[in-house]
Design a protein around this motif. Structure first.
Motif, PDB file in Angstrom:
ATOM      1  N   GLU A 203     -33.791   9.961 -13.497  1.00  0.00           N
ATOM      2  CA  GLU A 203     -33.443   9.974 -14.907  1.00  0.00           C
ATOM      3  C   GLU A 203     -34.256   8.918 -15.650  1.00  0.00           C
ATOM      4  O   GLU A 203     -34.750   7.946 -15.047  1.00  0.00           O
ATOM      5  CB  GLU A 203     -31.948   9.693 -15.076  1.00  0.00           C
TER       6      GLU A 203
ATOM      7  N   THR B 125     -34.600   4.787 -14.943  1.00  0.00           N
ATOM      8  CA  THR B 125     -34.396   4.468 -13.532  1.00  0.00           C
ATOM      9  C   THR B 125     -35.192   3.219 -13.149  1.00  0.00           C
ATOM     10  O   THR B 125     -36.354   3.063 -13.530  1.00  0.00           O
ATOM     11  CB  THR B 125     -34.838   5.641 -12.643  1.00  0.00           C
TER      12      THR B 125
ATOM     13  N   ASP C  25     -29.748   3.631 -11.445  1.00  0.00           N
ATOM     14  CA  ASP C  25     -29.652   4.287 -12.748  1.00  0.00           C
ATOM     15  C   ASP C  25     -29.491   3.248 -13.848  1.00  0.00           C
ATOM     16  O   ASP C  25     -29.566   2.028 -13.611  1.00  0.00           O
ATOM     17  CB  ASP C  25     -28.516   5.298 -12.757  1.00  0.00           C
TER      18      ASP C  25
END
Length: 534
Positions: free
Chosen positions: A262, A265, A483
């Motif tokens: 994503e 990251t 994340d």
């Protein structure tokens, strides 16, 4: 008339006045001259001149050897410096920075040969890798390159000593004849010394070296030298396959569909236990570039003995151009930590926290310094910390984590034993030390978050120790993906076969989020229905 002319000279000598005589002797005193007396001290004077010529010659030979007795040459892919120096017993010293030196009883005479191996020539290494057959040719030509370098060194030293001696003699004596004698004598002394070394050379001396510096411990570490030599031969034969497979590894990473990264990251590269392996740096640099690494974490044992010469090894940290977070291992000394701290992109943690790329990281150095067996109690060394003392080190870090102003995302220790008290203080602990990769869950503490312990293998293949077993220790590292909330979402384990092996493996693991607990509806109280009676 004739008698008067004949007596005139005699009359002139007798007529010398005392004043003229005084002026003549004063002139002799000023010029340092003395009345010449034929035959007096002639032999002593000649001996003195001969000794003076000999002293000037020896000084010229020494100066010429030190100033001109060195040449640079290529030995295989190495750039080496050969030099000669005066010595009583001769011999050869092969310097291998930062590991130390090998002393060889190679020849007799008053001349010592020093061979100092320098940096690898990158263009020559690439040429060797492009043509596997050239590896064998390079090995065979290395002997010829050494012979050629020694020959050039001898001729250069010969010329330098004669030139230095002649110039020194002219400066001292201001007499061309004496300078010529000194130059000739210098030629004979230098040629005789080199000739003695050449005629007494012992090629078999390389089989019986004397170790100096860090290499003193090499036999105890690597065991049978013949076995190690065989392993390195296998490594050279398969080096081309190894490089090819590593290249394929990095080019196929983008095709892994399992985990979609994503935006935002954070990528962390975990390395550990490099143990002075120089090939590890190239692999690390490649992974940093290909994977877009944001932070490199090193959990210790970057060196083998923690000595001052090893400090140059950590200089490659700055080449990564990424934040490098490091804790000390049991093979790293205070000098090692100081050398790492001097790198512009390095952060050394010892019971402290730092925030890098949005991640809060805590770490503590290993309380031990046990680079070899001489530090054990049996050898009279200090008593190493017990398991309880290691646990106490973990408790110190746990207290630091609890008092940190922001939650700690990653904790760093070297020995996994230190990690036990960290359960519940942080979601992830990274460690090394045992030279094998493993992942465990620390015992849960009621009411606290679970903690994962990820132990890295050896990114340096355990250094020389990796050759002790039947199978060489592989080079390992792990890429961790966090994340935006700084939670670990996935990781790639990278394994490169050890010395003599060419396989490369990459395995991606996606961490499944913990299941969301289902909300159980609260039962509504109801009036019990009476049971009908009959």
């Amino acid at each position: 008339m004739g008698d008067q002319e004949h007596e005139q000279p005699e009359h002139g000598r007798q007529a010398e006045t005392p004043a003229r005589r005084q002026r003549r002797f004063s002139s002799l005193r000023r010029t340092g001259a003395a009345p010449r007396r034929p035959g007096r001290l002639t032999g002593v004077r000649r001996v003195g001149v001969a000794l003076a010529v000999l002293v000037v010659t020896l000084a010229g030979v020494l100066l010429g050897t030190l100033a001109g007795g060195q040449v640079g040459t290529d030995i295989g892919p190495f750039r080496a410096k050969l030099s000669l120096s005066p010595a009583v017993d001769g011999g050869t010293t092969v310097k291998i920075p930062p590991l130390g030196a090998l002393l060889l009883n190679s020849h007799d005479g008053p001349t010592q040969l020093t061979v100092e191996l320098g940096a690898l020539d990158q263009s020559r290494v690439e040429a060797l890798l492009d043509d596997p057959a050239s590896l064998n040719r390079a090995t065979q030509s290395a002997v010829d390159e050494v012979h050629e370098g020694v020959l050039r060194l001898g001729l250069r030293t010969l010329g330098a000593t004669v030139l230095a001696t002649v110039l020194l003699a002219l400066l001292v004596f201001r007499n061309t004849r004496r300078a010529a004698w000194a130059g000739t004598l210098a030629l004979l002394i230098t040629a005789g010394s080199l000739g003695t070394a050449a005629t007494t050379i012992r090629p078999q001396a390389i089989e019986e070296p004397t170790y100096e510096g860090l290499l003193v411990n090499a036999p105890a570490i690597v065991g049978d030298v013949r076995k190690i030599a065989n392993d390195y031969t296998r490594y050279a034969e398969q080096l081309q396959r190894l490089i090819g497979n590593v290249t394929q590894l990095y080019t196929t990473v983008s095709a892994l569909p399992v985990y979609e990264q994503e935006p935002g990251t954070t990528r962390v590269l975990h390395i550990s236990d490099m143990h002075l392996n120089p090939t590890a740096w190239q692999l690390i640099r490649t992974v940093v570039e290909q994977f877009g690494i944001d932070v490199v974490i090193d959990t210790g044992d970057i060196t083998d003995w923690g000595s001052e010469p090893e400090a140059s090894y950590v200089g490659s940290i700055s080449l990564l151009r990424k934040p490098y977070v490091y804790i000390r291992g049991n093979h790293d000394s205070g000098r090692t930590s100081a050398a790492v701290a001097r790198q512009p992109n390095a952060i050394v943690l010892d019971n402290a926290t730092t925030t890098v790329a949005g991640l809060t990281i805590a770490g503590i150095g290993d309380p031990r310094f046990t680079p070899d067996k001489s530090t054990s109690p049996a050898a009279g060394g200090p008593i190493p910390p017990t398991a309880d003392e290691l646990t106490a080190t973990g408790e110190k870090l746990a207290a630091t984590i609890r008092s940190a102003p922001t939650p700690v995302n990653i904790a760093l220790v070297h020995d996994p034993v230190i990690a036990t008290p960290l359960s519940g203080t942080t979601p992830l602990v990274l460690a090394g030390h045992i030279h094998r990769r493993q992942i465990d869950q620390l015992p849960e503490v009621p009411g606290q978050q679970p903690t994962t312990l990820m132990v890295q293998g050896s990114t340096g293949g355990a250094g020389l120790r990796g050759l002790e077993g039947e199978e060489p220790t592989p080079l390992t590292m792990t890429v961790l993906y966090f994340d935006q909330e700084k939670q670990l979402q996935a990781y790639d384990t990278i394994t490169v076969g050890g010395t003599g092996q060419a396989q490369v493996n990459l395995e991606r693991t996606v961490i499944n989020p913990p299941p969301t607990p289902l909300t159980t509806p609260t039962p509504t109280p109801t009036t019990p229905t009476p049971t009908p009676t009959r």
